[in-house]
Structure formats: C-alpha cells, structure tokens
Design an enzyme around this catalytic site. Structure first.
Site, mmCIF file in Angstrom:
data_model
loop_
_atom_site.group_PDB
_atom_site.id
_atom_site.type_symbol
_atom_site.label_atom_id
_atom_site.label_comp_id
_atom_site.label_asym_id
_atom_site.label_seq_id
_atom_site.Cartn_x
_atom_site.Cartn_y
_atom_site.Cartn_z
ATOM 1 N N ASP A 76 -2.158 -2.143 10.582
ATOM 2 C CA ASP A 76 -2.446 -2.093 9.143
ATOM 3 C C ASP A 76 -3.038 -3.403 8.604
ATOM 4 O OD1 ASP A 76 -1.605 0.493 8.760
ATOM 5 O OD2 ASP A 76 0.401 -0.048 8.042
ATOM 6 N N GLY A 117 4.455 -4.119 3.950
ATOM 7 C CA GLY A 117 4.789 -5.437 3.399
ATOM 8 C C GLY A 117 4.511 -6.575 4.369
ATOM 9 N N LYS A 174 0.848 -1.213 0.000
ATOM 10 C CA LYS A 174 0.000 0.000 0.000
ATOM 11 C C LYS A 174 0.874 1.251 0.000
ATOM 12 C CE LYS A 174 0.796 1.410 4.468
ATOM 13 N NZ LYS A 174 1.595 2.551 4.831
ATOM 14 N N GLY A 177 7.511 1.465 4.703
ATOM 15 C CA GLY A 177 6.288 2.268 4.807
ATOM 16 C C GLY A 177 5.240 1.801 3.811
ATOM 17 N N MET A 178 5.382 0.533 3.341
ATOM 18 C CA MET A 178 4.442 -0.010 2.354
ATOM 19 C C MET A 178 3.654 -1.205 2.903
ATOM 20 S SD MET A 178 6.584 0.335 -1.166
ATOM 21 C CE MET A 178 5.122 0.465 -2.194
ATOM 22 N N SER A 191 2.625 -6.565 7.099
ATOM 23 C CA SER A 191 1.192 -6.624 7.445
ATOM 24 C C SER A 191 0.408 -7.300 6.326
ATOM 25 C CB SER A 191 0.617 -5.212 7.642
ATOM 26 O OG SER A 191 1.349 -4.518 8.609
ATOM 27 N N SER A 192 0.775 -7.012 5.085
ATOM 28 C CA SER A 192 0.068 -7.597 3.949
ATOM 29 C C SER A 192 0.335 -9.101 3.868
ATOM 30 C CB SER A 192 0.490 -6.897 2.656
ATOM 31 O OG SER A 192 -0.371 -7.278 1.615
ATOM 32 N N PRO A 252 9.373 -3.820 -0.997
ATOM 33 C CA PRO A 252 10.532 -3.388 -0.217
ATOM 34 C C PRO A 252 10.263 -3.535 1.292
ATOM 35 C CG PRO A 252 10.058 -1.806 -1.960
ATOM 36 C CD PRO A 252 8.926 -2.793 -1.958
ATOM 37 N N VAL A 253 11.300 -3.946 2.027
ATOM 38 C CA VAL A 253 11.165 -4.217 3.466
ATOM 39 C C VAL A 253 11.414 -2.943 4.281
ATOM 40 C CG1 VAL A 253 12.133 -5.571 5.380
ATOM 41 C CG2 VAL A 253 11.838 -6.630 3.131
ATOM 42 N N ALA A 254 10.662 -2.777 5.363
ATOM 43 C CA ALA A 254 10.769 -1.608 6.247
ATOM 44 C C ALA A 254 10.734 -0.328 5.422
ATOM 45 C CB ALA A 254 12.030 -1.683 7.102
HETATM 46 P P1 ATP Z 1 4.445 -0.421 7.748
HETATM 47 O O1 ATP Z 1 4.149 0.321 6.478
HETATM 48 O O2 ATP Z 1 3.270 -1.252 8.243
HETATM 49 O O3 ATP Z 1 5.098 0.403 8.807
HETATM 50 P P2 ATP Z 1 6.905 -1.363 6.736
HETATM 51 O O4 ATP Z 1 6.811 -1.419 5.251
HETATM 52 O O5 ATP Z 1 7.545 -0.123 7.291
HETATM 53 O O6 ATP Z 1 5.492 -1.566 7.366
HETATM 54 P P3 ATP Z 1 7.720 -4.108 6.915
HETATM 55 O O7 ATP Z 1 8.320 -4.338 5.568
HETATM 56 O O8 ATP Z 1 6.391 -4.679 7.168
HETATM 57 O O9 ATP Z 1 7.744 -2.567 7.278
HETATM 58 O O10 ATP Z 1 8.763 -4.718 7.972
HETATM 59 C C1 ATP Z 1 9.260 -4.065 9.095
HETATM 60 C C2 ATP Z 1 10.128 -5.044 9.899
HETATM 61 O O11 ATP Z 1 9.376 -6.220 10.223
HETATM 62 C C3 ATP Z 1 11.352 -5.508 9.135
HETATM 63 O O12 ATP Z 1 12.487 -4.983 9.758
HETATM 64 C C4 ATP Z 1 11.344 -7.029 9.170
HETATM 65 O O13 ATP Z 1 12.507 -7.587 9.709
HETATM 66 C C5 ATP Z 1 10.144 -7.403 10.038
HETATM 67 N N1 ATP Z 1 9.282 -8.392 9.343
HETATM 68 C C6 ATP Z 1 8.661 -9.415 9.919
HETATM 69 N N2 ATP Z 1 7.958 -10.122 9.047
HETATM 70 C C7 ATP Z 1 8.108 -9.548 7.842
HETATM 71 C C8 ATP Z 1 7.614 -9.835 6.528
HETATM 72 N N3 ATP Z 1 6.836 -10.895 6.281
HETATM 73 N N4 ATP Z 1 7.965 -9.001 5.534
HETATM 74 C C9 ATP Z 1 8.745 -7.920 5.790
HETATM 75 N N5 ATP Z 1 9.249 -7.622 7.002
HETATM 76 C C10 ATP Z 1 8.940 -8.423 8.030
#
Ligand code: ATP
Length: 300
Positions: free
Chosen positions: A136, A101, A11, A98-99, A103-104, A94-96
């Site tokens: 989320d 990931g 998202k 703000g998308m 939660s989805s 992308p991890v961490a």
């Molecule tokens: P939000 O937009 O809800 O704040 P985000 O995009 O900032 O989420 P995520 O990618 O969901 O962050 O991940 C944040 C942290 O959660 C990462 O540092 C990761 O190690 C941990 N994590 C646990 N499970 C997952 C997963 N399935 N995918 C990604 N990260 C995960």
C-alpha cells in the site's frame, strides 16, 4: 532546513476485489482507494547520526519493527545519507484497522526525508522503493482517489470522488490481515465487486453510482469471525448511511452519508454500543490535500 512537519493520511477501500492468488503467496487485487481526512502527524528532525523514533502511542514498536523506522533505514542506506534523523509520530489513525496507517507513515517519512536531505528522488522512484516496505506504500505516496491493481502497486490516478461525509468506526477487536487472506476461499466467491463500474461512476461524479457498487470480498472472512462488523454496517444503514462497508481486511467499517448532520447523529447514537471503539465523522481528502507527506511546517 532542520525540521519538517508532515501529515500521513489514512485510506479506505471503496471497492476491493481479489482476482487470484499468486505463486509467491501474494494476491492479485483490484481496489478503489480513497484517502480520508484522518491523519497522523510526523515531525522529522536532522540529527548527527542513527535513527531515533518516539511516538505518543505506547503500544507501537519504536524500533525496526515500526514502518517509520524501516522507511528511514531504507532511505539512509540506499541514498548513503551521512547524517541521522529523529522522528516523532503523533498517531491518530486507528492501528491494525485496514486503513493503511503504518504504510502511510512510511510513505510520509520517505517524502519528508527526500525533502529534508534534498535527495531529489522522483515520486515514481519513491513508489518503486516504497513497495518493498508494503504493497500500500506506493498508493499512500500518491494519495487521493486511485485504482490499485497488481499487488496494489499498479496505480491509476482517478478524478476526486464525489463529496460526501463518512462515519468511520474501528471496533475494539484485532484482525490480522494475514489471517483474512489465508482464509479467503476464492473459489466460493460467486459475486465479484464491479470495480470497472465504480471507476466509471467516479469519472462521472456520481455518488449513487459509487455507493451502489461498494463491495469488499474480504468481508466474507472477517464478518464470519466478527459479527460486530455486520452489526455496525446494519446500524449505519438503518441510521441514514447510503451504504456501509468494511475497509481493507477490517475491522474498520465506514458509512457514506450525504448529510453531515445524519453522520453526526449516527455517531452519537453509536456512543452506547459495546465494542464500537474509535469513531470519526470525516470527509474524503482530495488529491491536493490527502497524501502521505503533505508538508505542514518547516523550520530552520
Ligand atoms: P493495512 O490497511 O495496510 O493492512 P492496517 O491499518 O491494517 O494496514 P497498520 O495500522 O498499518 O495496519 O499496522 C499493522 C501492524 O503494524 C500493527 O500491529 C503495528 O504494531 C505495526 N506497525 C508498525 N509500524 C506502524 C506504524 N507506524 N503505525 C501503525 N502500526 C505500525
């Protein structure tokens, strides 16, 4: 049915306002959420017992620290599932970033297990359970365009946002959501995003009405720490974007383009920029398509 392949969509926040800090430490927010066509793929397979998680991303935890694992555990325990599950995660979001990931992914596992084990849980109930994994998660179960209030769990479905193209860039920096919320000085925010105006613009189908109101109060914290975010927004707006914004607590920046060609040209030019990280040209994902747990394959 033994195996299920599902998608978990990312998202962006078209608008993000923080109303106040709650006594329990959470923040009351008002956000316009939108799924985009960037997704992880999860393969769920019935197994004899336990939870097994594998992923194509070495950096992610594969144990109870992964939201996928937590979601599987939640359903196993609350629905007393006597079998096990093995899950493979192909990570594209992308991890961490703000998308949403993680939660989805969690939302997709809940929907997938509901189907695979014929649990018969309603979407409303899944949302109620999912909020325990993350604020989320209920939105990710719903997908499409929505207004999220409360801590993010009070959802109002909106019509699909007007069609456009997006350039999404996740810079090569790590931003902690906790840090951003902790450093947000609410009393210093003079101008709050016009969330109601944006909802109205979406109902009218006006892309200009949406882009003219795109705003995110968390930018004040993240941009101060990471000038690359300001740099990326300026770059996008100088290269054809109607508007560029940071998503969630960042660091992902997305620009809205009316023409796909301009979004692609901006992506190409960005190639040489240091720290630009992961780049995608994509579109909004309509509600029939873009939700966590969209089934793409069943076997057995
Ligand atoms: P939000 O937009 O809800 O704040 P985000 O995009 O900032 O989420 P995520 O990618 O969901 O962050 O991940 C944040 C942290 O959660 C990462 O540092 C990761 O190690 C941990 N994590 C646990 N499970 C997952 C997963 N399935 N995918 C990604 N990260 C995960």
């Amino acid at each position: 049915m033994d195996t299920l392949e599902i998608r978990a969509y990312a998202k962006v926040n078209l608008g993000l306002d923080v109303v106040r800090k709650l006594e329990n430490g959470y923040h009351e927010v008002r956000m316009v959420m939108q799924t985009v066509n960037i997704y992880d793929t999860l393969t769920l397979k019935r197994a004899e017992k336990g939870i097994e998680l594998t992923a194509d991303n070495e950096a992610l935890p594969k144990d109870e620290n992964n939201l996928v694992y937590k979601a599987a555990r939640l359903l196993m325990d609350s629905c007393h599932i006597g079998e096990g599950i093995s899950i493979h995660l192909e990570k594209r979001i992308p991890v961490a970033a703000g998308m949403a990931g993680g939660s989805s992914d969690a939302a997709a596992v809940m929907k997938g297990m509901n189907e695979l084990f014929s649990l018969g849980i309603s979407e409303e109930e899944l949302c109620r359970m999912g909020v325990n994994l993350g604020a989320d998660v209920p939105y990710c179960i719903m997908g499409g365009t929505a207004l999220a209030e409360g801590i993010g769990e009070k959802l109002t479905r909106l019509p699909d946002a007007p069609d456009c193209f997006l350039l999404v860039v996740k810079p090569d920096i790590d931003v902690s959501t906790k840090y951003v919320y902790e450093h947000l000085a609410l009393s210093n925010i003079k101008r709050h995003p016009d969330i109601d105006g944006m909802v109205e613009a979406i109902r009218k189908g006006s892309l200009q009405g949406v882009t003219g109101r795109m705003d995110n109060v968390l930018q004040s914290v993240t941009e101060r720490e990471y000038p690359i975010i300001t740099g990326l927004k300026c770059f996008m707006e100088e290269n054809g974007a109607c508007k560029a914004l940071m998503s969630g607590s960042g660091p992902t920046v997305f620009g809205i383009f009316e023409e796909e060609g301009k979004a692609n040209a901006a992506k190409k030019r960005l190639g040489g920029m240091q720290l630009a990280g992961q780049c995608f040209v994509t579109t909004f994902s309509p509600k029939e398509e873009g939700y966590a747990g969209k089934f793409t394959g069943k076997h057995g």
